[in-house]
Write a protein that holds these residues in place. Structure first.
Motif, PDB file in Angstrom:
ATOM      1  N   LEU A  10      34.611  44.167  46.514  1.00 18.00           N
ATOM      2  CA  LEU A  10      35.083  44.110  45.127  1.00 18.00           C
ATOM      3  C   LEU A  10      34.175  44.917  44.206  1.00 18.00           C
ATOM      4  O   LEU A  10      34.648  45.638  43.311  1.00 18.00           O
ATOM      5  CB  LEU A  10      35.164  42.660  44.663  1.00 18.00           C
ATOM      6  CG  LEU A  10      36.254  41.799  45.317  1.00 18.00           C
ATOM      7  CD1 LEU A  10      36.114  40.343  44.889  1.00 18.00           C
ATOM      8  CD2 LEU A  10      37.641  42.321  44.964  1.00 18.00           C
ATOM      9  N   ARG A  11      32.865  44.808  44.402  1.00 18.01           N
ATOM     10  CA  ARG A  11      31.930  45.586  43.576  1.00 18.01           C
ATOM     11  C   ARG A  11      32.128  47.083  43.792  1.00 18.01           C
ATOM     12  O   ARG A  11      32.103  47.873  42.832  1.00 18.01           O
ATOM     13  CB  ARG A  11      30.493  45.172  43.898  1.00 18.01           C
ATOM     14  CG  ARG A  11      30.060  43.859  43.237  1.00 18.01           C
ATOM     15  CD  ARG A  11      28.560  43.669  43.334  1.00 18.01           C
ATOM     16  NE  ARG A  11      28.132  43.463  44.714  1.00 18.01           N
ATOM     17  CZ  ARG A  11      28.044  42.266  45.290  1.00 18.01           C
ATOM     18  NH1 ARG A  11      28.359  41.175  44.606  1.00 18.01           N
ATOM     19  NH2 ARG A  11      27.638  42.147  46.537  1.00 18.01           N
ATOM     20  N   ARG A  12      32.304  47.469  45.044  1.00 16.48           N
ATOM     21  CA  ARG A  12      32.522  48.896  45.320  1.00 16.48           C
ATOM     22  C   ARG A  12      33.838  49.378  44.709  1.00 16.48           C
ATOM     23  O   ARG A  12      33.937  50.519  44.239  1.00 16.48           O
ATOM     24  CB  ARG A  12      32.487  49.158  46.819  1.00 16.48           C
ATOM     25  CG  ARG A  12      31.076  49.116  47.392  1.00 16.48           C
ATOM     26  CD  ARG A  12      31.081  49.450  48.886  1.00 16.48           C
ATOM     27  NE  ARG A  12      29.717  49.478  49.394  1.00 16.48           N
ATOM     28  CZ  ARG A  12      28.975  50.568  49.495  1.00 16.48           C
ATOM     29  NH1 ARG A  12      29.467  51.728  49.093  1.00 16.48           N
ATOM     30  NH2 ARG A  12      27.754  50.522  49.970  1.00 16.48           N
ATOM     31  N   ALA A  13      34.843  48.531  44.742  1.00 17.10           N
ATOM     32  CA  ALA A  13      36.124  48.919  44.150  1.00 17.10           C
ATOM     33  C   ALA A  13      35.993  49.143  42.650  1.00 17.10           C
ATOM     34  O   ALA A  13      36.583  50.079  42.084  1.00 17.10           O
ATOM     35  CB  ALA A  13      37.171  47.846  44.435  1.00 17.10           C
ATOM     36  N   GLU A  14      35.228  48.301  41.982  1.00 20.47           N
ATOM     37  CA  GLU A  14      35.023  48.463  40.541  1.00 20.47           C
ATOM     38  C   GLU A  14      34.310  49.764  40.210  1.00 20.47           C
ATOM     39  O   GLU A  14      34.548  50.381  39.168  1.00 20.47           O
ATOM     40  CB  GLU A  14      34.217  47.275  39.998  1.00 20.47           C
ATOM     41  CG  GLU A  14      34.998  45.981  39.916  1.00 20.47           C
ATOM     42  CD  GLU A  14      36.133  46.047  38.909  1.00 20.47           C
ATOM     43  OE1 GLU A  14      35.957  46.699  37.858  1.00 20.47           O
ATOM     44  OE2 GLU A  14      37.203  45.463  39.186  1.00 20.47           O
ATOM     45  N   ALA A  15      33.431  50.193  41.102  1.00 19.06           N
ATOM     46  CA  ALA A  15      32.628  51.402  40.844  1.00 19.06           C
ATOM     47  C   ALA A  15      33.288  52.682  41.354  1.00 19.06           C
ATOM     48  O   ALA A  15      32.782  53.778  41.099  1.00 19.06           O
ATOM     49  CB  ALA A  15      31.252  51.244  41.492  1.00 19.06           C
ATOM     50  N   LEU A  16      34.408  52.567  42.060  1.00 22.36           N
ATOM     51  CA  LEU A  16      35.026  53.741  42.685  1.00 22.36           C
ATOM     52  C   LEU A  16      35.527  54.724  41.638  1.00 22.36           C
ATOM     53  O   LEU A  16      36.192  54.344  40.672  1.00 22.36           O
ATOM     54  CB  LEU A  16      36.191  53.295  43.571  1.00 22.36           C
ATOM     55  CG  LEU A  16      36.867  54.400  44.392  1.00 22.36           C
ATOM     56  CD1 LEU A  16      35.934  54.907  45.480  1.00 22.36           C
ATOM     57  CD2 LEU A  16      38.171  53.881  45.013  1.00 22.36           C
ATOM     58  N   GLU A  17      35.199  55.993  41.841  1.00 24.76           N
ATOM     59  CA  GLU A  17      35.702  57.071  40.994  1.00 24.76           C
ATOM     60  C   GLU A  17      36.422  58.072  41.887  1.00 24.76           C
ATOM     61  O   GLU A  17      35.828  59.016  42.403  1.00 24.76           O
ATOM     62  CB  GLU A  17      34.556  57.749  40.235  1.00 24.76           C
ATOM     63  CG  GLU A  17      33.845  56.820  39.258  1.00 24.76           C
ATOM     64  CD  GLU A  17      32.732  57.522  38.489  1.00 24.76           C
ATOM     65  OE1 GLU A  17      32.523  58.736  38.732  1.00 24.76           O
ATOM     66  OE2 GLU A  17      32.082  56.864  37.665  1.00 24.76           O
ATOM     67  N   PRO A  18      37.721  57.867  42.113  1.00 25.60           N
ATOM     68  CA  PRO A  18      38.433  58.693  43.091  1.00 25.60           C
ATOM     69  C   PRO A  18      38.651  60.120  42.619  1.00 25.60           C
ATOM     70  O   PRO A  18      38.696  60.397  41.417  1.00 25.60           O
ATOM     71  CB  PRO A  18      39.768  57.963  43.244  1.00 25.60           C
ATOM     72  CG  PRO A  18      39.950  57.240  41.953  1.00 25.60           C
ATOM     73  CD  PRO A  18      38.578  56.842  41.510  1.00 25.60           C
ATOM     74  N   ALA A  19      38.777  61.021  43.578  1.00 25.67           N
ATOM     75  CA  ALA A  19      39.187  62.390  43.283  1.00 25.67           C
ATOM     76  C   ALA A  19      40.656  62.369  42.877  1.00 25.67           C
ATOM     77  O   ALA A  19      41.480  61.720  43.534  1.00 25.67           O
ATOM     78  CB  ALA A  19      38.982  63.276  44.508  1.00 25.67           C
ATOM     79  N   VAL A  20      41.008  63.066  41.802  1.00 28.68           N
ATOM     80  CA  VAL A  20      42.377  62.989  41.288  1.00 28.68           C
ATOM     81  C   VAL A  20      43.006  64.361  41.070  1.00 28.68           C
ATOM     82  O   VAL A  20      44.196  64.449  40.756  1.00 28.68           O
ATOM     83  CB  VAL A  20      42.431  62.193  39.969  1.00 28.68           C
ATOM     84  CG1 VAL A  20      42.056  60.735  40.199  1.00 28.68           C
ATOM     85  CG2 VAL A  20      41.547  62.819  38.897  1.00 28.68           C
ATOM     86  N   THR A  21      42.261  65.442  41.237  1.00 26.66           N
ATOM     87  CA  THR A  21      42.813  66.773  41.002  1.00 26.66           C
ATOM     88  C   THR A  21      43.114  67.456  42.331  1.00 26.66           C
ATOM     89  O   THR A  21      42.523  67.152  43.357  1.00 26.66           O
ATOM     90  CB  THR A  21      41.834  67.642  40.190  1.00 26.66           C
ATOM     91  OG1 THR A  21      40.584  67.721  40.895  1.00 26.66           O
ATOM     92  CG2 THR A  21      41.590  67.042  38.827  1.00 26.66           C
ATOM     93  N   HIS A  22      44.062  68.391  42.278  1.00 30.54           N
ATOM     94  CA  HIS A  22      44.359  69.196  43.455  1.00 30.54           C
ATOM     95  C   HIS A  22      43.111  69.970  43.884  1.00 30.54           C
ATOM     96  O   HIS A  22      42.237  70.268  43.055  1.00 30.54           O
ATOM     97  CB  HIS A  22      45.470  70.209  43.171  1.00 30.54           C
ATOM     98  CG  HIS A  22      46.687  69.643  42.526  1.00 30.54           C
ATOM     99  ND1 HIS A  22      47.438  68.640  43.083  1.00 30.54           N
ATOM    100  CD2 HIS A  22      47.296  69.950  41.341  1.00 30.54           C
ATOM    101  CE1 HIS A  22      48.456  68.349  42.286  1.00 30.54           C
ATOM    102  NE2 HIS A  22      48.385  69.129  41.219  1.00 30.54           N
TER     103      HIS A  22
END
Length: 495
Positions: A10-22
């Motif tokens: 859960l802590r890791r999910a809160e901190a996740l910053e996913p790649a979103v660009t092509h």
């Protein structure tokens, strides 16, 4: 090792910053539009991912074409390509936790399965093809003494890879790794339900040493981005895993464009045959339950038709039902969860439609059949088992792609084989018997690309995977996968 506790994830999910660009030509490309990526875990928006239209697909294909026609990748020695693929595998291992978390959040599978099963498969795939890259040989057939014939395998060119959401990185790896090993360049189009892990995968490949343009990743939906890729005249090979209906579209796109080769791994309605002489009926039942409920039943190879000899049908069915009732459905980020969320509300509604139709058709519901964990906001379904399923019913013939098992009884081996083959699909099958002759005879009679005997979903990278009939063509995995991404050239030299 996976993280120990639910709170860790859960802590890791809160901190996740996913790649979103092509990822196009080695650079981030935001594009002109975006779409929400919704987590089936709780219905929340994870991120706004770039949404590819024809312009972004054109740019990605142009980058792949330049990298193939003028770049270093096809001209590297196979050993050098192999070393980069091995580095790719190492970096995937280093980012394993982040990748597993991303997969779990975007498509709902238990994070322990994403980490321990899917990421293991992805890493193994890149390592295997990295090791294979410099071990392929050409041919020199024996000809007349005044001539020399050479048969060489050359990279096919630009590969478009379109992959689904159920195993977003495993299926991407099965296409990307052999294509890269062969010297091709790739444009990957992941499902709009699971773009985030693929966008991260592309950046890891770049960090591993892939030259710009060799691996491009564009996010977007099938009717727009997928169609643009399928119709593109500069795509030489299209590799697709998904539904049979969409596979037909890609064949039409090929016919309407440049007659690109199209390789399809499509749907399945896999039979799992249990004979009275099975070496262990309890293990057969346990494996049947695991096979249909693993990954929420969202597998093209799921053994969704359990064909059981009438003399042991009730015994086996009771054992499967007991395991279904004991299965823990829950938060995908909880390590104790055995079955997570279906990929989204749209898909849950579709699966529930199959449940309603089965009841209308007279099948008997033994367990499950309804939504669960409704207070979470997620898309959860109870493990579901039907028996007394009519062979000609929709439940027995159509792919549900969810945790719904149909049980059909038979009286003799000929009937079992006829039932098993009575489908438009031919992806996989299972057989449980102690008789060696029966194992060989039935395996040959089953029209399926893979037959598992006294097991299910076993195998490794050394063996090919793919289907017959409307389950597709061509093969993923093994050295045979290179056949999809290479062209044979004959050179005849008169001496």
């Amino acid at each position: 090792m996976t993280l120990a506790t639910h709170d860790d994830w859960l802590r890791r999910a809160e901190a996740l910053e996913p790649a979103v660009t092509h990822l196009i030509d080695g650079a981030d490309e935001p594009g002109d539009g975006a779409f929400p990526v919704v987590s089936p875990r709780d219905g929340r928006v994870l991120a706004e991912a770039a949404d590819a239209g024809p312009a972004e697909v054109d740019a990605a294909v142009a980058a792949a074409r330049r990298a193939f026609d003028h770049g270093p990748w096809p001209r590297l020695s196979p050993a050098d390509r192999g070393r980069i693929l091995l580095r790719f595998a190492d970096l995937l291992e280093e980012r394993r936790t982040e990748l597993a978390l991303t997969i779990s959040l975007e498509m709902g599978k238990p994070v322990t399965d994403a980490h321990d099963i899917e990421l293991r498969a992805v890493i193994t795939t890149f390592r295997w093809y990295g090791g294979l890259a410099d071990k392929l040989t050409d041919e020199s057939p024996h000809t007349a003494p005044d001539a020399l014939a050479l048969v060489t395998r050359e990279p096919a060119g630009v590969v478009g890879a379109v992959v689904p959401w159920n195993f977003p990185l495993t299926l991407a790896g099965w296409k990307i790794a052999p294509a890269l090993a062969a010297g091709c360049t790739v444009v990957l189009k992941p499902s709009e339900h699971s773009p985030l892990s693929a966008l991260l995968l592309g950046r890891i490949g770049l960090a591993a040493g892939l030259p710009p343009g060799v691996l491009n990743v564009v996010a977007g939906d099938g009717p727009v981005a997928g169609r643009a890729l399928g119709l593109h005249p500069d795509v030489d090979v299209l590799a697709f895993t998904g539904s049979t209906a969409v596979g037909r579209h890609f064949l039409r796109y090929s016919a309407d464009s440049n007659l690109k080769r199209v390789w399809l791994e499509l749907g399945g309605k896999s039979p799992n045959i249990v004979l009275p002489d099975a070496p262990d009926l309890e293990r057969a039942a346990a494996t049947a339950a695991w096979g249909i409920f693993f990954n929420q039943g969202e597998m093209c190879t799921a053994p969704s038709r359990l064909l059981v000899h009438r003399s042991v049908a009730e015994q086996v069915t009771e054992a499967v039902v007991a395991r279904a009732r004991a299965l823990r459905v829950g938060d995908p980020l909880d390590p104790a969860t055995e079955m997570g969320a279906l990929v989204g509300e749209h898909h849950l509604d579709r699966v529930l439609g199959h449940v309603r139709t089965a009841l209308d058709d007279g099948a008997r519901l033994r367990t499950g059949g309804g939504r669960t964990l409704t207070g979470t906001g997620g898309s959860y379904l109870e493990p579901t088992v039907f028996d007394r399923v009519a062979p000609d019913s929709r439940l027995a013939r159509e792919e549900v792609f969810g945790p719904v098992l149909s049980v059909l009884a038979f009286d003799d081996l000929d009937e079992a084989v006829a039932l098993a083959n009575a489908t438009e699909y031919g992806l996989a099958a299972g057989l449980w018997t102690s008789d060696l002759s029966t194992a060989h005879r039935v395996s040959r009679a089953l029209r399926a690309g893979t037959v598992w005997v006294n097991c299910y979903e076993e195998g490794d990278l050394t063996v090919p995977f793919g289907g017959m009939k409307q389950s597709g063509n061509g093969r993923d995995k093994s050295a045979h996968a290179l056949e999809k991404y290479t062209e044979l050239k004959t050179t005849w030299i008169q001496l």
